[in-house]
Design an enzyme around this catalytic site. Structure first.
Site, PDB file in Angstrom:
ATOM      1  N   ARG A 157     -10.199  -7.468   1.741  1.00 54.33           N
ATOM      2  CA  ARG A 157     -11.322  -7.903   0.901  1.00 54.33           C
ATOM      3  C   ARG A 157     -12.041  -9.120   1.479  1.00 54.33           C
ATOM      4  NH1 ARG A 157     -10.535  -5.965  -4.730  1.00 54.33           N
ATOM      5  NH2 ARG A 157      -8.743  -4.609  -4.613  1.00 54.33           N
ATOM      6  N   ASP A 178       1.043  -8.907  -1.744  1.00 53.41           N
ATOM      7  CA  ASP A 178       0.992  -8.150  -3.003  1.00 53.41           C
ATOM      8  C   ASP A 178       2.397  -8.170  -3.594  1.00 53.41           C
ATOM      9  OD1 ASP A 178      -1.812  -7.256  -2.932  1.00 53.41           O
ATOM     10  OD2 ASP A 178      -1.167  -6.278  -1.090  1.00 53.41           O
ATOM     11  N   HIS A 210      -1.632  -6.576   8.436  1.00 52.85           N
ATOM     12  CA  HIS A 210      -1.099  -5.227   8.672  1.00 52.85           C
ATOM     13  C   HIS A 210      -0.382  -5.183  10.023  1.00 52.85           C
ATOM     14  CE1 HIS A 210      -4.623  -4.201   5.994  1.00 52.85           C
ATOM     15  NE2 HIS A 210      -3.662  -3.571   5.386  1.00 52.85           N
TER      16      HIS A 210
HETATM   17  O1  PAF Z   1      -1.112  -2.294  -0.396  1.00 51.68           O
HETATM   18  C1  PAF Z   1      -1.886  -1.348  -0.163  1.00 51.68           C
HETATM   19  O2  PAF Z   1      -2.666  -1.350   0.782  1.00 51.68           O
HETATM   20  C2  PAF Z   1      -1.853  -0.123  -1.088  1.00 51.68           C
HETATM   21  O3  PAF Z   1      -1.613  -0.500  -2.408  1.00 51.68           O
HETATM   22  C3  PAF Z   1      -0.844   0.937  -0.633  1.00 51.68           C
HETATM   23  C4  PAF Z   1       0.582   0.436  -0.674  1.00 51.68           C
HETATM   24  C5  PAF Z   1      -1.188   1.391   0.783  1.00 51.68           C
HETATM   25  C6  PAF Z   1      -0.938   2.158  -1.556  1.00 51.68           C
HETATM   26  O4  PAF Z   1      -2.223   2.707  -1.549  1.00 51.68           O
END
Ligand code: PAF
Length: 281
Positions: A187, A150, A37
């Protein structure tokens, strides 16, 4: 840094920033933030006058109630983490703020959500589209940042933005890995130390498969990846697909596309881990 909890507070803040001519960057998250992040947030800060991060564990994207209950939540720690990096606004709404009424919208993404996660997590991407479109509507960002871990989510968000004609630029960011190669994920917190060591074999196998792909067919590469990962006691592949990186439809032959990616989901004990590797870009 401001922590805002209501839609109205965010809308007022954004309106005031806009009136000052500021550009808005946005990183949507479900919290329990990690270095992955952080890479999105840092890029967002560099590219925009203001960086907004949302923290919201979106119930509509969980097809498994147990997974939603067990999803880690660390708002206090996340807040401290984001403050040190220089984020301007955190939006941490309640469920009622995001969904004052149940969201009944059904998106149609064509074939792109009928494969991989779309098969194993029915309704997941509809829930992601619901929350991301809602968040875009509230924050109205110029740019929004999504990780390539993702992979399918990123592809679907791009389709959604096109379908809804939203004035936001989607910025993809590369997977961040631990030194061991394990893809960072919220996770991972649920893995025990021995499981974490075991999970390294997922990325290790994916990296090795790039070599195998030089001499094996697509089908045989898939089989070898699955067999190799499954040979580790405690790891179980849910799926491994080799697909076109834009359409996400399976390829049969390495020459079928100029952009080919392998996407895997593996259970390490009860923890569902996701990763991918690009074979051709
Ligand atoms: O990737 C994620 O953390 C989630 O799928 C998102 C894009 C914040 C939507 O809830």
């Amino acid at each position: 840094m401001e922590i805002l909890k209501t839609v109205k507070e965010v809308q007022d803040k954004i309106a005031s920033l806009r009136s000052q001519g500021k550009s808005i960057g946005f990183v949507p998250t479900m919290g329990t933030l990690h270095e992955g992040h952080l890479s999105l947030v840092k890029q967002c800060i560099v590219d925009n006058d203001v960086c907004v991060v949302s923290i919201f564990v979106n119930p509509t994207q969980f097809n498994n109630k147990e997974d939603l209950i067990k999803y880690p939540r660390n708002l206090e720690r996340d807040g401290k983490f984001l403050e040190t990096v220089g984020v301007d606004v955190i939006f941490a709404p309640t469920e009622e703020e995001i969904y004052p009424e149940p969201d009944t919208r059904q998106f149609d993404f064509g074939q792109i959500d009928k494969v991989m996660e779309g098969v194993y997590r029915p309704g997941h991407f509809n829930g992601v589209a619901q929350v991301v479109s809602r968040l875009f509507d509230i924050v109205k960002p110029d740019k929004a940042y999504f990780g390539e871990k993702d992979f399918q989510q990123l592809a679907i968000i791009r389709v959604m933005v096109k379908q809804l004609n939203l004035p936001v630029q989607i910025v993809p960011m590369p997977i961040v890995r631990e030194q061991s190669g394990l893809a960072l994920s919220s996770r991972n917190e649920r893995l025990t130390p021995p499981q974490k060591e075991l999970a390294v074999n997922i990325s290790k196998t994916l990296f090795e498969s790039r070599e195998w792909a030089q001499s094996l067919s697509v089908r045989d590469t898939i089989k070898k990846v699955i067999d190799t990962i499954n040979s580790f006691d405690g790891l179980e592949v849910e799926y491994y697909e080799i697909a076109d990186g834009y359409t996400l439809q399976s390829v049969e032959d390495w020459n079928e596309s100029g952009y080919i990616v392998g996407c895997v989901v593996v259970y390490c004990g009860e923890v569902r881990l996701i990763d991918n590797i690009v074979y051709k870009a």
